[in-house]
Design a protein around this motif. Structure first.
Motif, PDB file in Angstrom:
ATOM      1  N   HIS A  68       0.849  -1.189   0.000  1.00 28.34           N
ATOM      2  CA  HIS A  68       0.000   0.000   0.000  1.00 28.34           C
ATOM      3  C   HIS A  68       0.887   1.242   0.000  1.00 28.34           C
ATOM      4  N   LYS A  69       0.734   2.043  -1.061  1.00 21.09           N
ATOM      5  CA  LYS A  69       1.510   3.278  -1.224  1.00 21.09           C
ATOM      6  C   LYS A  69       3.013   3.012  -1.140  1.00 21.09           C
ATOM      7  N   GLY A  70       3.418   1.917  -1.804  1.00 20.04           N
ATOM      8  CA  GLY A  70       4.837   1.591  -1.883  1.00 20.04           C
ATOM      9  C   GLY A  70       5.426   0.938  -0.665  1.00 20.04           C
ATOM     10  N   VAL A  71       4.628   0.678   0.375  1.00 17.81           N
ATOM     11  CA  VAL A  71       5.104   0.056   1.617  1.00 17.81           C
ATOM     12  C   VAL A  71       4.514  -1.345   1.725  1.00 17.81           C
ATOM     13  N   PHE A  72       5.330  -2.299   2.147  1.00 15.09           N
ATOM     14  CA  PHE A  72       4.890  -3.685   2.285  1.00 15.09           C
ATOM     15  C   PHE A  72       4.479  -3.946   3.739  1.00 15.09           C
ATOM     16  N   TYR A  73       3.373  -4.674   3.885  1.00 15.41           N
ATOM     17  CA  TYR A  73       2.853  -5.047   5.200  1.00 15.41           C
ATOM     18  C   TYR A  73       2.596  -6.556   5.212  1.00 15.41           C
ATOM     19  N   PHE A  74       2.693  -7.142   6.405  1.00 11.18           N
ATOM     20  CA  PHE A  74       2.495  -8.583   6.575  1.00 11.18           C
ATOM     21  C   PHE A  74       1.394  -8.808   7.623  1.00 11.18           C
ATOM     22  N   PRO A  75       0.143  -8.701   7.227  1.00 13.76           N
ATOM     23  CA  PRO A  75      -0.965  -8.823   8.197  1.00 13.76           C
ATOM     24  C   PRO A  75      -1.028 -10.179   8.883  1.00 13.76           C
ATOM     25  N   VAL A  76      -0.520 -11.241   8.236  1.00 17.13           N
ATOM     26  CA  VAL A  76      -0.573 -12.562   8.846  1.00 17.13           C
ATOM     27  C   VAL A  76       0.352 -12.655  10.062  1.00 17.13           C
ATOM     28  N   LEU A  77       1.325 -11.753  10.123  1.00 11.94           N
ATOM     29  CA  LEU A  77       2.284 -11.747  11.231  1.00 11.94           C
ATOM     30  C   LEU A  77       2.057 -10.615  12.216  1.00 11.94           C
ATOM     31  N   LYS A  78       1.440  -9.539  11.769  1.00 12.70           N
ATOM     32  CA  LYS A  78       1.306  -8.358  12.622  1.00 12.70           C
ATOM     33  C   LYS A  78      -0.037  -7.697  12.358  1.00 12.70           C
ATOM     34  N   ALA A  79      -0.629  -7.157  13.422  1.00 14.15           N
ATOM     35  CA  ALA A  79      -1.919  -6.473  13.307  1.00 14.15           C
ATOM     36  C   ALA A  79      -1.689  -5.004  12.926  1.00 14.15           C
ATOM     37  N   TYR A  80      -2.447  -4.536  11.939  1.00 12.20           N
ATOM     38  CA  TYR A  80      -2.353  -3.146  11.493  1.00 12.20           C
ATOM     39  C   TYR A  80      -3.720  -2.480  11.629  1.00 12.20           C
ATOM     40  N   PRO A  81      -3.776  -1.219  12.096  1.00 10.57           N
ATOM     41  CA  PRO A  81      -5.074  -0.532  12.221  1.00 10.57           C
ATOM     42  C   PRO A  81      -5.621  -0.146  10.854  1.00 10.57           C
ATOM     43  N   GLU A  82      -6.922  -0.003  10.823  1.00  9.49           N
ATOM     44  CA  GLU A  82      -7.575   0.355   9.557  1.00  9.49           C
ATOM     45  C   GLU A  82      -7.168   1.747   9.078  1.00  9.49           C
ATOM     46  N   THR A  83      -6.843   2.637  10.015  1.00  9.74           N
ATOM     47  CA  THR A  83      -6.454   4.000   9.639  1.00  9.74           C
ATOM     48  C   THR A  83      -5.161   4.020   8.830  1.00  9.74           C
ATOM     49  N   LEU A  84      -4.348   2.976   8.950  1.00  7.38           N
ATOM     50  CA  LEU A  84      -3.100   2.918   8.197  1.00  7.38           C
ATOM     51  C   LEU A  84      -3.362   2.853   6.697  1.00  7.38           C
ATOM     52  N   PHE A  85      -4.519   2.319   6.325  1.00  5.25           N
ATOM     53  CA  PHE A  85      -4.864   2.191   4.907  1.00  5.25           C
ATOM     54  C   PHE A  85      -5.890   3.230   4.468  1.00  5.25           C
ATOM     55  N   GLY A  86      -6.141   4.210   5.334  1.00  2.71           N
ATOM     56  CA  GLY A  86      -7.076   5.281   4.981  1.00  2.71           C
ATOM     57  C   GLY A  86      -8.465   5.089   5.538  1.00  2.71           C
ATOM     58  N   GLY A  87      -8.649   4.143   6.459  1.00  8.27           N
ATOM     59  CA  GLY A  87      -9.960   3.906   7.048  1.00  8.27           C
ATOM     60  C   GLY A  87     -10.248   4.852   8.200  1.00  8.27           C
ATOM     61  N   ASP A  88     -11.332   4.555   8.922  1.00 11.75           N
ATOM     62  CA  ASP A  88     -11.794   5.450   9.990  1.00 11.75           C
ATOM     63  C   ASP A  88     -11.534   4.906  11.387  1.00 11.75           C
ATOM     64  N   PHE A  89     -11.292   3.588  11.536  1.00 14.50           N
ATOM     65  CA  PHE A  89     -11.213   2.979  12.865  1.00 14.50           C
ATOM     66  C   PHE A  89      -9.758   2.665  13.239  1.00 14.50           C
ATOM     67  N   GLU A  90      -9.505   2.783  14.558  1.00 14.56           N
ATOM     68  CA  GLU A  90      -8.171   2.477  15.069  1.00 14.56           C
ATOM     69  C   GLU A  90      -7.985   0.975  15.325  1.00 14.56           C
ATOM     70  N   THR A  91      -9.054   0.218  15.221  1.00 15.10           N
ATOM     71  CA  THR A  91      -8.969  -1.223  15.433  1.00 15.10           C
ATOM     72  C   THR A  91      -8.305  -1.892  14.235  1.00 15.10           C
ATOM     73  N   GLU A  92      -8.005  -3.199  14.419  1.00 16.67           N
ATOM     74  CA  GLU A  92      -7.342  -3.941  13.349  1.00 16.67           C
ATOM     75  C   GLU A  92      -8.225  -3.988  12.107  1.00 16.67           C
ATOM     76  N   ALA A  93      -7.597  -3.835  10.969  1.00 20.96           N
ATOM     77  CA  ALA A  93      -8.328  -3.809   9.701  1.00 20.96           C
ATOM     78  C   ALA A  93      -9.002  -5.149   9.435  1.00 20.96           C
TER      79      ALA A  93
END
Length: 366
Positions: A68-93
């Protein structure tokens, strides 16, 4: 001279691998390989178990990789908040949410596992009421709670094998220790212990497990401890007989005469002889552990929901006869697993068969 040092291909292979196997061990391995059914069953079982061990990377509702936007993420290994991808919630996407998918794919892409469901993921996009039949989305259909059957089979296979391995290991340690003490000491210790085992072994094991499981909320470890109370007796008789036979051998008497303590004699001199007969029983003890766990789960007294359970899947198949994929999937996975373990046990039994080892030795000597 170097060519004459290793007379067989197996010996040259051992030297290449950096270790030397004794001739007795080599003959046992050859006997094991001679049982082609058991030998191939071992490889098939190892492949299936090896594929199921990293189940989170094969069946998961979280992507393996997100860019996403040139950055690699590994959701299977680490929890990322929805706001990191442009969402509205601070909880895990929630990556299966169409809104989150659209946000990510707008500036990147997603790599999903082969099965995009976990064992407890509920599929809300079914085109048929649950239990839904097999489809491109759910390869083996869903159960009556809209959970993917393929994912539950993968996780259930891993859970059953790990539980059975743990139960076999702990029960073997307790059973071997009890049988060793009985056989080596003999006398009143053996007599009293045998009467206790006869009484304890005569108890209705399955009914007691059901009663205890209905009182105590079962978890992986509590169920393991409860089943351990009754499963340790399977190896006691074999080990006790070997220790009774070996405790009066000349080398044991010589060790006593030299002042070696009983614990050292039992551990170093008698136990290796008893392990030969014990190892032939271990695959069958493993089969019994899988069967008991499946029976308890089938009756509803096993692992708590939503644990991936083969017995619970079979129970769903019984309750939903209009969905034959539930019962057939659980049956074939369980039948294949138990058949492979039984075939491996037969090959191990042949490997430690004294008659085959002696006949092989005499053939080479002739």
């Amino acid at each position: 001279m170097k060519a004459e040092k290793y007379s067989t291909l197996s010996e040259r292979e051992d030297q290449f691998l950096g270790f030397q196997i004794s001739s007795l061990t080599r003959r046992r391995l050859d006997n094991f390989k001679a049982n082609r059914r058991g030998y191939y069953s071992l490889w098939i079982f190892l492949v299936l178990f090896g594929l199921c061990l990293p189940a989170e990377f094969i069946a998961n509702d979280k992507p393996l990789l997100v860019r996403h936007k040139g950055v690699f993420y590994f959701p299977v290994l680490k929890a990322y908040p929805e706001t990191l991808f442009g969402g509205d919630f601070e909880t895990e996407a929630e990556y299966r949410d169409p809104f989150v998918k659209e946000l990510i794919e707008k500036d990147g892409w997603i790599v999903w596992p082969p099965v995009p469901f976990r064992y407890d993921t509920i599929n809300y996009d079914l085109k048929h009421p649950a239990p839904a039949p097999p489809s491109i989305q759910n390869y083996l259909g869903t159960d009556d709670q809209a959970r993917d059957v393929t994912a539950r089979l993968i996780y259930g296979f891993r859970l059953s094998v790990l539980f059975a391995l743990a139960l076999t290991a702990f029960s073997s340690v307790v059973g071997i220790a009890a049988g060793a003490v009985q056989g080596y000491l003999g006398g009143w210790v053996d007599l009293i212990f045998q009467r206790f085992i006869e009484i304890w072994g005569g108890l209705p094991t399955l009914f007691i497990l059901i009663i205890i499981a209905s009182i105590i909320e079962p978890t992986f470890w509590t169920l393991l401890i409860i089943m351990l109370l009754f499963s340790w007796m399977r190896l006691v008789g074999v080990v006790r007989a070997e220790f009774l036979r070996a405790r009066n051998f000349d080398f044991v008497r010589a060790a006593r005469a030299l002042g070696v303590n009983d614990l050292t004699i039992m551990w170093r001199h008698v136990l290796p002889n008893a392990m030969v007969a014990t190892l032939t029983f271990l695959p069958f003890v493993l089969v019994g552990a899988v069967t008991v766990l499946t029976s308890l789960d089938f009756l509803g007294f096993g692992l708590p929901p939503p644990s991936p359970s083969l017995g619970e899947l079979l129970n769903q198949g019984k309750r939903n006869l209009q969905a034959p994929w539930l019962g057939l999937s659980g049956f074939f996975v369980l039948a294949i697993m138990l058949s492979l373990l039984v075939f491996i046990g037969e090959a191990v039994r042949d490997a430690f068969d004294v008659r085959k080892t002696l006949s092989q030795t005499e053939g080479k000597g002739a």
